[in-house]
Design a protein around this motif. Structure first.
Motif, short mmCIF file in Angstrom:
data_model
loop_
_atom_site.label_atom_id
_atom_site.label_comp_id
_atom_site.label_asym_id
_atom_site.label_seq_id
_atom_site.Cartn_x
_atom_site.Cartn_y
_atom_site.Cartn_z
N SER A 164 -10.10 5.29 -6.72
CA SER A 164 -8.78 5.62 -6.99
C SER A 164 -7.89 4.75 -7.53
O SER A 164 -8.23 3.43 -7.71
N ALA A 165 -6.59 5.29 -8.08
CA ALA A 165 -5.73 4.31 -8.62
C ALA A 165 -5.27 3.14 -7.51
O ALA A 165 -4.75 1.98 -7.96
N LEU A 166 -5.06 3.60 -6.32
CA LEU A 166 -4.65 2.63 -5.48
C LEU A 166 -5.56 1.45 -5.30
O LEU A 166 -5.44 0.37 -4.96
N ASN A 167 -6.90 1.99 -5.14
CA ASN A 167 -7.92 0.70 -4.92
C ASN A 167 -8.61 0.36 -6.12
O ASN A 167 -9.65 -0.49 -5.88
N GLY A 168 -8.06 0.75 -7.34
CA GLY A 168 -8.72 0.00 -8.38
C GLY A 168 -7.51 -1.15 -8.87
O GLY A 168 -6.36 -0.96 -8.71
N ASN A 169 -8.26 -2.23 -9.56
CA ASN A 169 -7.45 -3.02 -10.42
C ASN A 169 -8.10 -3.32 -11.75
O ASN A 169 -9.42 -3.15 -12.04
N GLY A 170 -7.43 -3.67 -12.70
CA GLY A 170 -7.75 -4.19 -13.82
C GLY A 170 -7.83 -5.58 -13.97
O GLY A 170 -6.93 -6.30 -13.43
N MET A 171 -8.99 -6.19 -14.22
CA MET A 171 -9.33 -7.63 -13.98
C MET A 171 -10.03 -7.97 -15.13
O MET A 171 -10.63 -7.09 -15.87
N CYS A 172 -9.85 -9.45 -15.34
CA CYS A 172 -10.86 -10.02 -16.62
C CYS A 172 -12.30 -10.34 -16.10
O CYS A 172 -12.41 -10.08 -14.54
N GLU A 173 -13.06 -10.27 -16.77
CA GLU A 173 -14.72 -10.51 -16.13
C GLU A 173 -14.88 -11.67 -15.26
O GLU A 173 -15.43 -11.35 -14.02
N ALA A 174 -14.26 -12.93 -15.52
CA ALA A 174 -14.64 -14.00 -14.42
C ALA A 174 -13.82 -13.59 -13.11
O ALA A 174 -14.30 -13.82 -12.27
N CYS A 175 -12.66 -13.02 -12.99
CA CYS A 175 -11.92 -12.87 -11.71
C CYS A 175 -12.58 -11.79 -11.12
O CYS A 175 -12.75 -11.90 -9.93
N ASN A 176 -13.29 -10.76 -11.87
CA ASN A 176 -13.74 -9.64 -10.94
C ASN A 176 -15.15 -10.29 -10.37
O ASN A 176 -15.52 -9.86 -9.28
N TYR A 177 -15.97 -11.14 -10.98
CA TYR A 177 -16.99 -11.76 -10.49
C TYR A 177 -16.70 -12.50 -9.09
O TYR A 177 -17.33 -12.68 -8.39
N ALA A 178 -15.45 -13.35 -9.39
CA ALA A 178 -15.11 -14.41 -8.45
C ALA A 178 -14.75 -13.72 -7.10
O ALA A 178 -15.09 -14.01 -6.06
N LYS A 179 -14.34 -12.54 -7.16
CA LYS A 179 -13.76 -11.97 -5.88
C LYS A 179 -14.98 -11.42 -5.11
O LYS A 179 -14.61 -10.90 -3.86
N GLU A 180 -16.13 -11.36 -5.58
CA GLU A 180 -17.29 -10.97 -5.24
C GLU A 180 -17.87 -12.04 -4.08
O GLU A 180 -18.94 -11.86 -3.53
N ALA A 181 -17.42 -13.20 -4.35
CA ALA A 181 -17.96 -14.56 -3.68
C ALA A 181 -17.82 -14.09 -2.17
O ALA A 181 -16.84 -13.41 -1.66
N PRO A 182 -18.57 -14.77 -1.33
CA PRO A 182 -18.28 -14.45 0.04
C PRO A 182 -17.15 -15.01 0.71
O PRO A 182 -16.38 -15.87 0.52
N ARG A 183 -16.60 -14.06 1.54
CA ARG A 183 -15.21 -14.50 2.36
C ARG A 183 -14.10 -14.36 1.53
O ARG A 183 -12.99 -14.30 1.85
N TRP A 184 -14.22 -13.79 0.26
CA TRP A 184 -13.09 -13.17 -0.70
C TRP A 184 -12.55 -11.73 0.00
O TRP A 184 -13.48 -10.99 -0.01
N ARG A 185 -11.54 -11.59 0.06
CA ARG A 185 -10.97 -9.97 0.33
C ARG A 185 -10.02 -9.88 -0.58
O ARG A 185 -8.77 -10.72 -0.98
N VAL A 186 -9.97 -8.31 -1.05
CA VAL A 186 -8.89 -7.91 -1.94
C VAL A 186 -8.32 -6.64 -1.18
O VAL A 186 -9.11 -5.91 -1.07
N ARG A 187 -7.03 -6.57 -0.96
CA ARG A 187 -6.51 -5.47 -0.52
C ARG A 187 -5.43 -5.06 -1.39
O ARG A 187 -4.61 -5.61 -2.24
N THR A 188 -5.28 -3.78 -1.44
CA THR A 188 -4.31 -2.99 -2.44
C THR A 188 -3.23 -2.10 -1.34
O THR A 188 -3.65 -1.48 -0.50
N LYS A 198 -13.16 7.83 -16.74
CA LYS A 198 -12.49 7.20 -18.11
C LYS A 198 -10.93 7.45 -18.18
O LYS A 198 -10.06 6.29 -18.46
N ALA A 199 -10.21 8.52 -17.66
CA ALA A 199 -9.01 8.76 -17.57
C ALA A 199 -8.28 7.46 -16.50
O ALA A 199 -7.33 6.98 -16.62
N LEU A 200 -9.02 7.54 -15.49
CA LEU A 200 -8.37 6.48 -14.40
C LEU A 200 -8.48 4.91 -14.84
O LEU A 200 -7.46 4.60 -14.62
N ALA A 201 -9.50 4.76 -15.53
CA ALA A 201 -9.60 3.52 -16.24
C ALA A 201 -8.62 3.15 -17.00
O ALA A 201 -7.67 2.04 -17.08
N ALA A 202 -8.27 4.15 -17.98
CA ALA A 202 -7.19 4.11 -18.68
C ALA A 202 -5.79 4.05 -18.19
O ALA A 202 -4.96 3.21 -18.46
#
Length: 425
Positions: A351-375, A313-317
């Motif tokens: 972790s904070a480094l590997n975490g992103n705040g996202m809207c619902e649509a974008c969070n689902y979109a990045k789960e599509a095949p061949r999408w990659r997200v790096r921080t 909860k604290a990490l999400a905040a």
């Protein structure tokens, strides 16, 4: 096109400038038509490839709207609209596409035709397309409202039941939205069925017509709306919690650096201090202090003091305060999900480094095949890179916290987050 853009005002008269403006407007429509053709081709290519790969029908094309939005430097929601627009024009409305290519229609007016014909069967839609755009001269001089009205009339004649059903479905889309306005104000938008909307406005208008106390008509209507929705007088604040990020210099030293309310934006220092002062001076309210630490060069949030018992909860905040809005470039939607950049199933840490705040649509979109997200941290700034299935990479950086950057400091600077809860907020 480049010849039109490169000109010396001293060598072109008024008529020449008008001609250039007209020609560039035509080129904008031609470019929009080309984008539609390319978008439809990409959609067909992607779905064909995914079908050959054995991907189920319901998952084909997942994330494509987000890719189109990124390519056009717009939000994923706008990308979805462009995708639907392209499919309709290329596959079902050839005359509208031709009118767009020649510059007879603007992209927005072509969008109106697509929108008003969306409820029709394919054959009826093609009939509307031919009646409206087969003769390009019939479009000359028609504005947005005229084109929209003509399209509605044809659609109703072709399939009245579909138009009525469309209106019935529209009632399910009623809702309320809020967005920032200048000078620490907000716009509240309420989408209602026509009868309810008219009665809502009529009730506010009647209150304004029967009130004479020095307030303007608009002020009376706005105050009446607040009173009837909240159930209390407009001058009595509603209990609410507001996260306010402010520098210690602004809070305690009278500095003029603006504060920031996550999800709203910057507010003047004097207004921020006024909110805090009202909260502290009201027995019904309370203010909770939490220290945030930012990088001295980039101004981004690097850590946060937290007394919460549950780390997630604290990490999400922390991530929500750091990112402010969805981290997908050009999206800017409110944060609804706090999720892993590298999926946890593939070893991504929570972790904070590997975490992103996202809207619902974008969070689902990045789960599509061949999408990659790096921080990673780029000179102390949290940076997220999105790589789409085409191999194109887009990056976004966490916004800086309020306060001036100080390049001569070697230690992290301290900032303050105040959670204001109570009536005075």
């Amino acid at each position: 096109m480049f010849d039109l853009l490169d000109f010396d005002p001293a060598t072109v008269d008024e008529a020449g400038l008008i001609d250039r403006i007209t020609e560039l407007e035509r080129l904008k429509s031609t470019a929009a038509a080309a984008q539609a053709r390319m978008t439809a081709a990409l959609d067909l290519m992607r779905r064909t490839a995914e079908a050959d790969a054995g991907i189920p029908m319901r998952k084909r094309g997942q994330g494509l709207a987000s890719e189109i939005g990124l390519a056009r430097r717009e939000s994923p929601k706008q990308g979805g609209r462009h995708l639907g627009f392209a499919r309709a024009l290329v596959h079902e409305m050839p005359h509208t596409l031709a009118a767009l290519e020649t510059g007879t229609l603007s992209e927005w007016r072509a969008t109106l035709l697509v929108k008003e014909s969306a409820c029709l069967e394919v054959e009826d839609r093609r009939t509307l397309d031919a009646e409206m755009c087969a003769d390009p001269t019939s479009l000359v001089g028609k504005g947005d409202k005229r084109i929209e009205a003509d399209a509605k009339a044809i659609a109703y004649r072709l399939d009245p039941h579909a138009v009525v059903e469309k209106a019935r479905r529209a009632e399910t889309e009623r809702g309320v939205w809020v967005r920032p306005a200048p000078d620490v104000m907000t716009y509240v938008t309420i989408l209602l069925p026509m009868a309810q909307g008219v009665s809502f406005y009529a009730a506010l208008k009647q209150a304004a017509d029967t009130t004479c106390d020095g307030r303007s008509r608009g002020q009376v209507m706005a105050d009446t709306a607040v009173e009837r929705i909240t159930g209390r007088p407009a001058d009595v604040p509603v209990p609410v919690t507001v996260d306010l990020v402010i520098t210690d210099e602004t809070l305690l030293g009278g500095d003029t650096e603006p504060a920031r309310i996550p999800g709203y934006g910057p507010i003047p220092a004097a207004v921020a201090r006024h909110l805090i002062s009202n909260t502290v001076g009201d027995d019904r309210s309370r203010a909770t202090l939490r220290r945030l630490y930012r990088h001295p060069k980039t101004g981004t949030l690097v850590t946060m003091e937290s007394r919460a018992r549950r780390f997630p909860k604290a990490l999400a905040a922390f991530i929500a305060l750091r990112d402010d809005t969805c981290r997908t470039p050009y999206c800017n939607a409110p944060i609804r999900h706090t999720d892993h950049a590298q999926p946890k199933a593939r070893g991504g840490p929570t972790s904070a480094l590997n975490g992103n705040g996202m809207c619902e649509a974008c969070n689902y979109a990045k789960e599509a095949p061949r999408w990659r997200v790096r921080t990673h941290h780029d000179d102390g700034c949290h940076t997220t890179e999105f790589t789409t299935p085409t191999g194109t990479t887009y990056s976004s950086k966490a916004p800086p916290l309020p306060g001036r950057r100080r390049f001569d400091l070697s230690e992290v600077e301290r900032r303050v987050s105040i959670a204001i809860t109570g009536h005075a907020a």
